[in-house]
Design a protein around this motif. Structure first.
Motif, short mmCIF file in Angstrom:
data_model
loop_
_atom_site.label_atom_id
_atom_site.label_comp_id
_atom_site.label_asym_id
_atom_site.label_seq_id
_atom_site.Cartn_x
_atom_site.Cartn_y
_atom_site.Cartn_z
N VAL A 90 -50.11 23.03 -19.82
CA VAL A 90 -50.83 23.81 -20.82
C VAL A 90 -51.98 22.97 -21.38
CG1 VAL A 90 -50.69 24.85 -23.12
CG2 VAL A 90 -48.88 25.26 -21.45
N GLN A 91 -53.15 23.59 -21.51
CA GLN A 91 -54.32 22.90 -22.04
C GLN A 91 -54.64 23.41 -23.45
OE1 GLN A 91 -56.44 24.01 -18.26
NE2 GLN A 91 -57.33 21.98 -18.46
N ASN A 92 -55.00 22.49 -24.33
CA ASN A 92 -55.32 22.86 -25.69
C ASN A 92 -56.76 23.37 -25.78
OD1 ASN A 92 -56.95 20.57 -25.66
ND2 ASN A 92 -55.49 19.32 -26.80
N ASN A 93 -57.30 23.49 -26.98
CA ASN A 93 -58.64 24.06 -27.14
C ASN A 93 -59.73 23.18 -26.54
OD1 ASN A 93 -57.34 26.08 -28.48
ND2 ASN A 93 -58.08 25.52 -30.52
N GLN A 94 -59.43 21.91 -26.32
CA GLN A 94 -60.37 21.01 -25.64
C GLN A 94 -60.01 20.88 -24.16
OE1 GLN A 94 -60.04 17.92 -29.14
NE2 GLN A 94 -61.87 17.41 -27.97
N ARG A 95 -59.14 21.75 -23.70
CA ARG A 95 -58.67 21.80 -22.32
C ARG A 95 -57.96 20.50 -21.91
NH1 ARG A 95 -59.55 26.13 -19.90
NH2 ARG A 95 -59.09 25.24 -17.85
N GLN A 96 -57.39 19.81 -22.88
CA GLN A 96 -56.62 18.60 -22.59
C GLN A 96 -55.17 18.96 -22.33
OE1 GLN A 96 -57.58 16.99 -26.40
NE2 GLN A 96 -58.87 15.36 -25.56
N THR A 97 -54.59 18.39 -21.30
CA THR A 97 -53.17 18.50 -21.07
C THR A 97 -52.47 17.33 -21.76
OG1 THR A 97 -53.20 17.16 -19.05
CG2 THR A 97 -53.60 19.54 -18.80
N ALA A 98 -51.15 17.36 -21.74
CA ALA A 98 -50.40 16.22 -22.28
C ALA A 98 -50.73 14.95 -21.51
CB ALA A 98 -48.90 16.51 -22.20
N LEU A 99 -51.06 15.09 -20.22
CA LEU A 99 -51.42 13.93 -19.40
C LEU A 99 -52.71 13.29 -19.90
CD1 LEU A 99 -50.74 12.20 -16.92
CD2 LEU A 99 -52.08 13.80 -15.54
N HIS A 100 -53.72 14.11 -20.20
CA HIS A 100 -54.95 13.57 -20.78
C HIS A 100 -54.65 12.77 -22.05
CE1 HIS A 100 -56.97 16.89 -18.45
NE2 HIS A 100 -57.88 15.96 -18.30
N LEU A 101 -53.82 13.34 -22.92
CA LEU A 101 -53.54 12.69 -24.20
C LEU A 101 -52.74 11.41 -24.02
CD1 LEU A 101 -52.69 15.86 -26.31
CD2 LEU A 101 -54.82 14.56 -26.28
N ALA A 102 -51.86 11.38 -23.01
CA ALA A 102 -51.09 10.16 -22.74
C ALA A 102 -52.02 9.02 -22.31
CB ALA A 102 -50.04 10.43 -21.68
N VAL A 103 -53.08 9.36 -21.57
CA VAL A 103 -54.05 8.34 -21.15
C VAL A 103 -54.90 7.91 -22.34
CG1 VAL A 103 -56.01 7.84 -19.65
CG2 VAL A 103 -54.09 9.17 -18.77
N ALA B 62 -48.81 4.39 -20.70
CA ALA B 62 -48.68 4.45 -19.25
C ALA B 62 -47.30 4.94 -18.80
CB ALA B 62 -48.96 3.07 -18.65
N ASP B 63 -46.26 4.62 -19.57
CA ASP B 63 -44.93 5.09 -19.20
C ASP B 63 -44.83 6.61 -19.28
OD1 ASP B 63 -45.26 4.92 -21.95
OD2 ASP B 63 -43.19 4.35 -22.36
N GLY C 88 -60.99 1.88 -19.80
CA GLY C 88 -60.62 0.59 -19.23
C GLY C 88 -59.13 0.34 -19.31
N SER C 89 -58.34 1.41 -19.23
CA SER C 89 -56.89 1.29 -19.35
C SER C 89 -56.29 0.95 -17.99
CB SER C 89 -56.30 2.60 -19.87
OG SER C 89 -54.90 2.52 -19.97
N LEU C 90 -56.03 -0.32 -17.77
CA LEU C 90 -55.58 -0.80 -16.46
C LEU C 90 -54.23 -0.23 -16.08
CD1 LEU C 90 -56.11 -2.63 -14.04
CD2 LEU C 90 -55.10 -4.53 -15.32
N HIS C 91 -53.29 -0.17 -17.02
CA HIS C 91 -51.96 0.32 -16.71
C HIS C 91 -51.99 1.81 -16.35
CE1 HIS C 91 -49.92 -3.17 -19.13
NE2 HIS C 91 -50.27 -3.52 -17.90
N CYS C 92 -52.69 2.61 -17.12
CA CYS C 92 -52.80 4.04 -16.81
C CYS C 92 -53.52 4.24 -15.49
CB CYS C 92 -53.52 4.77 -17.94
SG CYS C 92 -52.58 4.90 -19.48
#
Length: 310
Positions: free
Chosen positions: A108-121, A126-127, A157-161
């Protein structure tokens, strides 16, 4: 873990505004999301989380409908999962994920079309990125700026993600690496713009096209490196096979972009590598402004009157 940026001598340029300056700038700051608007529902789910089923079978549509908390949204379009990720409530995130494996709810994407995956990054968890991917999150979905989760990892610049995202589903990696966002930039362009040399090198090793042109005006990563006066990035890209003779849609090589810039070392290096017939600046298509208009041009405007005078 975020990488340190390596900048050139000039100030950072804004390459993320796109072609239309009237558009609202893309925002990744979701940490101020309205948690209170779903506080009652979230508290209720948290209170009963231990009693939720956490078996691993794929849920049916009936299961989905019978869990109304999956249909709740904040005024920003966030689900309970979005909120739990934003507020780094990992215990609850993992339980919600287990309740939603391989369901559309995870994408599901919010009003900015972000999924939970986008927000986790964005929050550099990274986990959670790893868990979301394995549970069925789609890494190819884009936000309202056209960014995949990998675009965002390259920007931050998130190396782990970055490592987690590039190891998942390698058969899809080539298309994700090549995909431009709405500013015309792919992942290599973004990593270059923000000066993350380790990510630039990793992207090329993973198969990113070092000579890919951005969609807006045809600049390659090497052109961008010269724009930013980033000597170390120029050296890295050249060493990795960047074509110094590649020209933008306007006919400019990376060497042409060194004119009027501070770094004489970049200019000298590219001068030696650029083909001799590509060293001169391309001629402008515009006619000399001092040139007298032709009689044909005069005829076009012979019906203009100012204060009654022709």
């Amino acid at each position: 873990m975020a990488l340190c940026r390596v900048y050139g001598t000039n100030n950072q340029m804004d390459y993320e505004t796109g072609m239309d300056s009237k558009k609202v700038p893309c925002s990744e700051d979701r940490l101020d999301s309205g948690l209170d608007s779903l506080k009652e529902e979230l508290d209720s789910i948290v209170d009963n989380m231990d009693t939720l089923r956490v078996d691993n079978h794929d849920y049916t549509q009936t299961d989905y409908i019978n869990e109304p908390w999956k249909l709740q949204r904040t005024e920003d379009g966030d689900t309970i999962l979005h909120l739990a990720v934003i507020h780094e409530a990992k215990d609850y995130v993992f339980q919600i994920i287990n309740r939603s494996r391989n369901e559309p709810f995870l994408n599901v994407q919010n009003n900015q079309r972000q999924t939970a995956l986008h927000l986790a990054v964005i929050t550099e968890q990274a986990d959670l990125v790893d868990t979301l991917l394995k549970a069925g999150c789609d890494p190819q979905l884009v936000d309202d700026c056209g960014n995949t989760a990998l675009h965002i990892a390259c920007k931050k610049g998130s190396l782990h993600c970055f490592s987690v995202l590039t190891q998942y589903r390698p058969q899809h990696l080539a298309s994700i690496l090549a995909a431009p966002n709405y500013s015309g930039h792919n992942c290599l362009h973004i990593a270059s713009i923000f000066g993350f040399l380790s990510l630039v090198e990793s992207l090329i090793q993973l198969g990113a096209d070092v000579n890919a042109q951005e969609y807006c005006n045809g600049r390659t990563a090497l052109h961008l490196a010269v724009d930013l006066q980033n000597l170390e990035l120029v050296k890295l890209l050249v060493a990795k096979g960047a074509n110094v003779n590649s020209v933008t849609y306007g006919g400019y090589t990376a060497y042409h972009l060194t004119y009027g810039r501070q770094s004489t070392e970049i200019q000298q290096q590219l001068h030696a590598l650029t083909a001799q017939d590509l060293r001169e600046l391309p001629e402008s298509d515009e006619e000399d402004s001092d040139e007298e208009p032709s009689s044909e041009e005069e005829d076009i405007y012979d019906d203009i009157f100012v204060r009654g005078q022709k």
